[in-house]
Design an enzyme around this catalytic site. Structure first.
Site, PDB file in Angstrom:
ATOM      1  N   SER A 245       0.854  -1.187   0.000  1.00  0.00           N
ATOM      2  CA  SER A 245       0.000   0.000   0.000  1.00  0.00           C
ATOM      3  C   SER A 245       0.888   1.234   0.000  1.00  0.00           C
ATOM      4  CB  SER A 245      -0.904   0.023   1.226  1.00  0.00           C
ATOM      5  OG  SER A 245      -0.180   0.481   2.348  1.00  0.00           O
ATOM      6  N   LYS A 246       0.266   2.337  -0.375  1.00  0.00           N
ATOM      7  CA  LYS A 246       0.997   3.595  -0.437  1.00  0.00           C
ATOM      8  C   LYS A 246       1.578   3.910   0.942  1.00  0.00           C
ATOM      9  CE  LYS A 246       0.564   8.309  -2.053  1.00  0.00           C
ATOM     10  NZ  LYS A 246      -0.305   9.308  -2.641  1.00  0.00           N
ATOM     11  N   ARG A 247       0.763   3.638   1.952  1.00  0.00           N
ATOM     12  CA  ARG A 247       1.162   3.972   3.319  1.00  0.00           C
ATOM     13  C   ARG A 247       2.489   3.328   3.701  1.00  0.00           C
ATOM     14  NH1 ARG A 247      -1.805   1.445   6.606  1.00  0.00           N
ATOM     15  NH2 ARG A 247      -3.495   1.238   5.096  1.00  0.00           N
ATOM     16  N   GLY A 249       4.878   2.538   1.677  1.00  0.00           N
ATOM     17  CA  GLY A 249       5.991   2.832   0.769  1.00  0.00           C
ATOM     18  C   GLY A 249       5.897   2.310  -0.649  1.00  0.00           C
TER      19      GLY A 249
END
Ligand code: GLU
Length: 463
Positions: A245-247, A249
């Site tokens: 996920s973006k969170r 990285g």
């Protein structure tokens, strides 16, 4: 006769799109292409607060970059609201859907009560019409939601092309809200209407949707249709083993282009991230399409492996045409403030550097020495440009003045000078590197000089 295979990618444009997300486009695309079917793009943009045009664009850009071409679409769910309302009306008339006037407060109270009894919170069917049942009278001023009349007994089962047979008892499914008080349809309902209208034969999607599938199948049946085949893909984990996920990285798909990855490398990499054809690791797009099947999709989560992607990228860079790579490297040089005007042809430079580079960005970083004025560090010059070596340098400059300008002839000139002066290659090559490109690390010096050109080399050696 089997109907034509039709698959779709149905992303919600609510954020950026990482490798795990775009893999959910790759597999249905490959399945459609393998079967000479159709691949459809549908943008599920009904979450107005989270959907953005930039996220739609990122989806389109990522697909275009990987050449995941679609035959129909993009369709936007927000543009299909009339159609959803029409089907809702049909279901309402057929008694498959009913109005529920329960207020949020009543729902909360019900949930509380159920929790207190240790039961799973679920709608209790109080507004569900049944023969002989008297419904409460609708409270004034409350707009109803529409609930789907889920079967009360029996079970819903499907043969998932990845997970095998899955069977869920209808007792576990309560009557789902399929339209909000303002009449807007909810997610599971829109998906079914779309998959039905778009004649989707195979739904290939992330397994975060497995829980929606029994509800969707029941809605299909209420509409008098048989559901498509479902294939639920295990998730993609990042290199730390967490859900990508973006969170934590993950990079957006287009960031890979911006870091100098080739689309064919990313495609090959993604193809293997959850699917296999024997032990084949490197294969072309055409081979992938020819081989792709649902039987060999992985059953457990796939883990992202950046080193493997870099290795594949190096493989495809080595194979790539130098002119194409030069075109891709040019913007990276511009980012370093360098122009290739007046320097050696970038395609030649790329050809010399590409074998050892994992990304086009790395090629460009190494190519920089060909396009800037060398500024060797004084300490390095003091170390390598000794009094002993100076006559040899002058001798080399003279020899290079009239050899044929080729790597081989330059190499031969070096050897002759080394022999005449009793020197070893590094004793001469190091100062030549420093003077001509300003650094001591370069590919083979004869190849570097050949690219730089006679005039540049002579002026820098003489300087
Ligand atoms: N819009 C959903 C998502 O982005 C996919 C729905 C589906 O494939 O059925 O997760």
């Amino acid at each position: 006769m089997m109907s034509k295979i039709r698959t779709r990618f149905a992303p919600s444009p609510t954020g950026f799109i990482h490798l795990g997300n775009i893999r959910s486009a790759l597999y249905p695309w490959a399945f459609a292409r393998h079967n000479h079917g159709d691949f459809i793009l549908r943008i599920e943009d009904t979450d107005l607060e989270r959907s953005t045009p930039a996220a739609v664009q990122a989806i389109l850009d990522g697909m275009a970059w990987l050449e995941l071409d679609f035959d129909e679409g993009p369709f936007y769910q927000m543009q299909r609201m009339d159609r959803y309302r029409e089907v809702l009306q049909q279901l309402l008339e057929a008694g498959q859907v009913y109005q529920c006037y329960m207020t949020p407060e009543e729902l909360d109270a019900l949930r509380e009560e159920q929790r207190a009894k240790g039961e799973k919170p679920r709608y209790d069917g109080r507004w569900r019409p049944e023969p002989g049942k008297t419904l409460p009278s609708p409270p004034p001023g409350v707009a109803p939601v529409l609930r789907f009349r889920n079967p009360l007994s029996g079970s819903v089962a499907w043969d998932d092309a990845v997970k095998g047979r899955i069977e869920i008892s209808n007792e576990e499914l309560d009557d789902l809200v399929i339209a909000r008080p303002d009449g807007t349809p909810t997610y599971n309902f829109c998906v079914v209407v779309d998959d039905m209208d778009m004649a989707i034969t195979h739904v290939i999607r992330g397994d975060d949707h497995v829980n929606n599938t029994p509800r969707q199948i029941n809605i299909f049946r209420a509409l008098g249709k048989e559901p498509p085949v479902y294939a639920h893909l295990p998730t993609v984990l990042n290199d730390q083993g967490e859900k990508m996920s973006k969170r934590n990285g993950a990079m957006g798909v287009m960031q890979y282009r911006d870091e100098g990855y080739l689309p064919e490398a990313v495609l090959n990499y993604l193809a293997r991230l959850g699917w296999a054809h024997g032990d084949a690791e490197i294969f072309s797009r055409e081979q992938f399409v020819a081989w792709f099947d649902l039987e060999h999709l992985g059953k457990s989560p796939a883990q992202h492996n950046p080193e493997k992607l870099a290795w594949l990228n190096n493989h495809y860079i080595k194979q790539a045409d130098n002119d194409r790579l030069a075109g891709l490297a040019q913007p990276f040089l511009a980012q370093q403030g360098l122009s290739t005007d007046g320097g050696p042809a970038l395609a030649g430079v790329v050809g010399l550097l590409k074998d050892r580079a994992n990304t086009v960005k790395e090629i460009a970083a190494n190519a920089a020495m060909f396009y800037r004025v060398p500024q060797p560090a004084p300490e390095a010059l003091a170390q390598h440009l000794s009094e002993q070596v100076k006559p040899a340098l002058a001798d080399l400059a003279a020899a290079l003045g009239d050899v044929e300008w080729s790597k081989e002839a330059i190499g031969a000139a070096f050897k002759a000078v080394l022999a005449r002066h009793g020197l070893k290659m590094p004793q001469l090559a190091m100062p030549v590197r420093l003077l001509t490109v300003g650094q001591t690390q370069t590919p083979s010096i004869d190849a570097v000089l050949a690219l730089l050109g006679r005039q540049t080399v002579l002026s820098r050696l003489g300087g």
